[in-house]
Design an enzyme around this catalytic site. Structure first.
Site, PDB file in Angstrom:
ATOM      1  N   HIS A 115       0.837  -1.203   0.000  1.00  9.29           N
ATOM      2  CA  HIS A 115       0.000   0.000   0.000  1.00  9.29           C
ATOM      3  C   HIS A 115       0.872   1.253   0.000  1.00  9.29           C
ATOM      4  O   HIS A 115       2.060   1.196   0.315  1.00  9.29           O
ATOM      5  CB  HIS A 115      -0.907   0.028   1.241  1.00  9.29           C
ATOM      6  CG  HIS A 115      -2.100  -0.864   1.142  1.00  9.29           C
ATOM      7  ND1 HIS A 115      -2.047  -2.209   1.467  1.00  9.29           N
ATOM      8  CD2 HIS A 115      -3.385  -0.631   0.724  1.00  9.29           C
ATOM      9  CE1 HIS A 115      -3.253  -2.744   1.278  1.00  9.29           C
ATOM     10  NE2 HIS A 115      -4.081  -1.819   0.821  1.00  9.29           N
TER      11      HIS A 115
ATOM     12  N   LYS B  34      -1.007   4.848   4.690  1.00  3.96           N
ATOM     13  CA  LYS B  34      -1.917   3.912   5.360  1.00  3.96           C
ATOM     14  C   LYS B  34      -1.524   3.781   6.833  1.00  3.96           C
ATOM     15  O   LYS B  34      -0.341   3.668   7.147  1.00  3.96           O
ATOM     16  CB  LYS B  34      -1.859   2.558   4.668  1.00  3.96           C
ATOM     17  CG  LYS B  34      -2.914   1.586   5.131  1.00  3.96           C
ATOM     18  CD  LYS B  34      -2.968   0.365   4.223  1.00  3.96           C
ATOM     19  CE  LYS B  34      -3.963  -0.661   4.741  1.00  3.96           C
ATOM     20  NZ  LYS B  34      -5.329  -0.130   4.900  1.00  3.96           N
TER      21      LYS B  34
END
Lengths: 248, 248, 248, 248
Positions: free
Chosen positions: A134, A138
């Protein structure tokens, strides 16, 4: 002439993307855009057969009460459904059996398929690990999806009577072997430029199987939403999760 | 104390690998190694419950005749089964209903799962292509497995009413877009050092799904063979292909 | 206090992205946004030390004439530079030796590095192929970048005295083995949801090396542009292509 | 007519693989196979120009003493060279300036290139992580190669003045973000069926670059050894590591 669709939360960022997608689909007809200052009556006035609801926990139950009890089906991506709320929705559906309601936490078809395939494959392999990638903003690691995937694998391994995964490591830097989610190692990569990607890897003698899902941008929920709208008629009552629609 | 296993073609290269794998498995007992100069009677003398047959088209029917009609199950990787042969085997099985016979063209579980998952996923994506990678001594391109996979995808797309894949290419070097297998592009890479690898890629808005299978060496058929031996009891009669055993 | 930057074509889509990136960079100061109705004099009035030019072939030479001859450096992504234009720019640079001009066809650092690494690696491997992946609206296949990469590999192989790649294929569907670019197979995948991705694969005994570049969105040129702005001072005169800045 | 090669440790597993590879190479001539019960004199009797030494720390210094002082070059994969031993070898080389000695810890060209490319690329990206994959019998995690690669990246980042990698994680399962090697996360996957694989991933805005190395079997050192034999003449004296031969 297509399915008549109303969009709730139509002026939010997600709602706008839904509006554009419905407009672009030949077999769907956008009949109402409803946002917080609009009356739900607009849906009835314009003959909506189904709504797409990406709104907020505070309003979604009122939306569903109105829609279901007026015979309008719904595809819902709004979060915050606990058992109590689901029971209420199920009851509304029972008194309106011609209505379809799909409530799903994840509309990215590739992600839902990855999870399902992982569960199907798990019992046939000695080893299974998950690597997710990601963007670096995040907050949680691993992602909820990766944890959920690992748990599904762990359940399938247990049901098949598989024991612990083979791993002779006896000299390790802390963290090298990932997070232990119910016996399944999960590794989280954080990388500028990436969006959301998950890779599930299985190994047995002489071979491996990799199932990978890439989300390249924030519109990856759209194909799942459109599938929900198009196939709602075939799934009366309350359905939770996209799996049923995917035939899984 | 485990399942009593006989190996046919036991001194061939493949047979030797099977012999070693059976010996290494705690729940299996190797009771007979039969090769061309040996009598099949060895199987009965040693109480074989099931045989693994990687022999040759010229002898496999005699092997199966003997085994099935003596109540011995079989896991068969030998090639050359046409409809006539299968009908014959099916008939033997009908008169020996306690026997299980698995005949499979491909025992690499990861490859069989890849094909199955590809079929399941195909209808949900706009785009689908196959890229396969093999060592440069391979004579055919694409591989039979890749062609088969592409056809499975094409069938699933057709059944779902999907049309041609989106592709605006109007200026192309010959071959750039791969081989057209029933509307699904298939690309074959030939690379020193590689063994056998297949990648199926699906794309829809904002996302892609990749299913990849890697065979690292010639022993990748073993887990499928052992699965066949272990679960034969649950699949009486003739079963063609590993799919049924994989619950697909 | 940072480097004083002017942006030409500042109100175009690309220009806007550059403007935002300069504003977000602590060590850069945006001093002028110039678009077609603005005078270049703005650059001088605001003390621009360097400009970023993503404009059009019709105006870029006038822009460079003005900038270079006023002692302003330039990072140029505008296309359309032939030998004649480059000779002219080089001449302006010679009379203004303190100025730096970088003209590059590709600012995606990952793509430029992929090409360079491919050239470095090529002579050590028996096999080399290129697989590129783009969205299905792309008109050409393979991409210009992939063709260019394959040619670089072919040149390096030739220089090292390597012959044709090993390939025993004698039974092939048309297109399966890709486009032949100077002896290097190039495969083009077209996939909804993808943006621009290139994979170069090398193989020799028992091993392979893969260099892969993924562009997830249209902003992937930004890090290369900022590098150009920041390191311009170290590269006086005309530089063509990002390679020099990357130390390649 | 080719280069006259002697193999030391010729009857060991690794030595046998070297012997076969030399025999298979048109431009090399195998003139002596020496193992522990043989005299090194065999090398002189048969006119060996260069030896390949995959023996043991206990005998490699005697081997090198004999070879170098008899004008025979050497390609050495035996381990156990500390500074003292290297100084001794360097001294022997100085008195025999026509001799070439290559001592390398890793002959897998793809692995050496991966490390080098990672170092070249590191300074251009915000994010860098390493994921390595090995069979589950490996004792250490991460692998020495992965740790070494991460340190190379960390050094390059430091030299370029890059700070810590962006990572907003504030809620993490232990191990999810991998082992911290000098600021570079390293993840180790252990998977039945796999051999040795390393992936280095770099990310910056809108893009990523991946460099991946796969070793499919135990013969992946052979191309590096043959390169060492073929190009020894161009690298007189002691060379440590394959990098110089790779032009890195």
């Amino acid at each position: 002439m297509g399915i008549k669709v109303g969009v709730l939360g139509a002026r939010g960022k997600v709602g706008q993307t839904v509006v554009e997608a419905v407009l672009a689909a030949d077999d769907l007809e956008l009949v109402a855009e409803v946002d917080k200052d609009d009356s739900l009556q607009l849906l009835l006035d314009n003959g909506a057969e189904i709504v797409v609801d990406f709104t907020a926990p505070a309003v979604v139950m009122d939306n569903l009460d109105f829609c279901i009890n007026n015979g309008i089906s719904a595809v819902v991506g709004t979060t915050g459904f606990d058992d109590e709320r689901l029971a209420q929705v199920r009851q509304w559906c029972e008194t309106n059996p011609e209505v379809s309601v799909l409530i799903a936490p994840n509309f990215a078809i590739s992600a839902v398929l990855t999870m399902s395939f992982a569960k199907q494959a798990a019992r046939f392999f000695d080893s299974a690990e998950v690597v997710e990638y990601h963007h670096p903003n995040k907050l949680d690691a691993p992602s909820g999806t990766a944890i959920h995937t690992a748990q599904g694998i762990a359940d399938a391994r247990r049901a098949a009577g598989l024991g612990a995964q083979p791993d002779a490591t006896d000299q390790s830097l802390p963290g090298a072997r990932g997070a232990d989610v119910d016996g399944v190692p999960v590794h989280a990569v954080r990388m500028t430029g990436m969006v959301a990607h998950e890779e599930v890897i299985f190994g047995s003698r002489g071979q491996s199987l990799t199932i990978r899902q890439d989300s390249y941008d924030r519109t990856s929920f759209i194909p799942g939403v459109l599938l929900g709208v198009r196939e709602a008629q075939q799934h009366k009552g309350l359905v939770i999760g996209l799996d049923t629609y995917l035939g899984l």
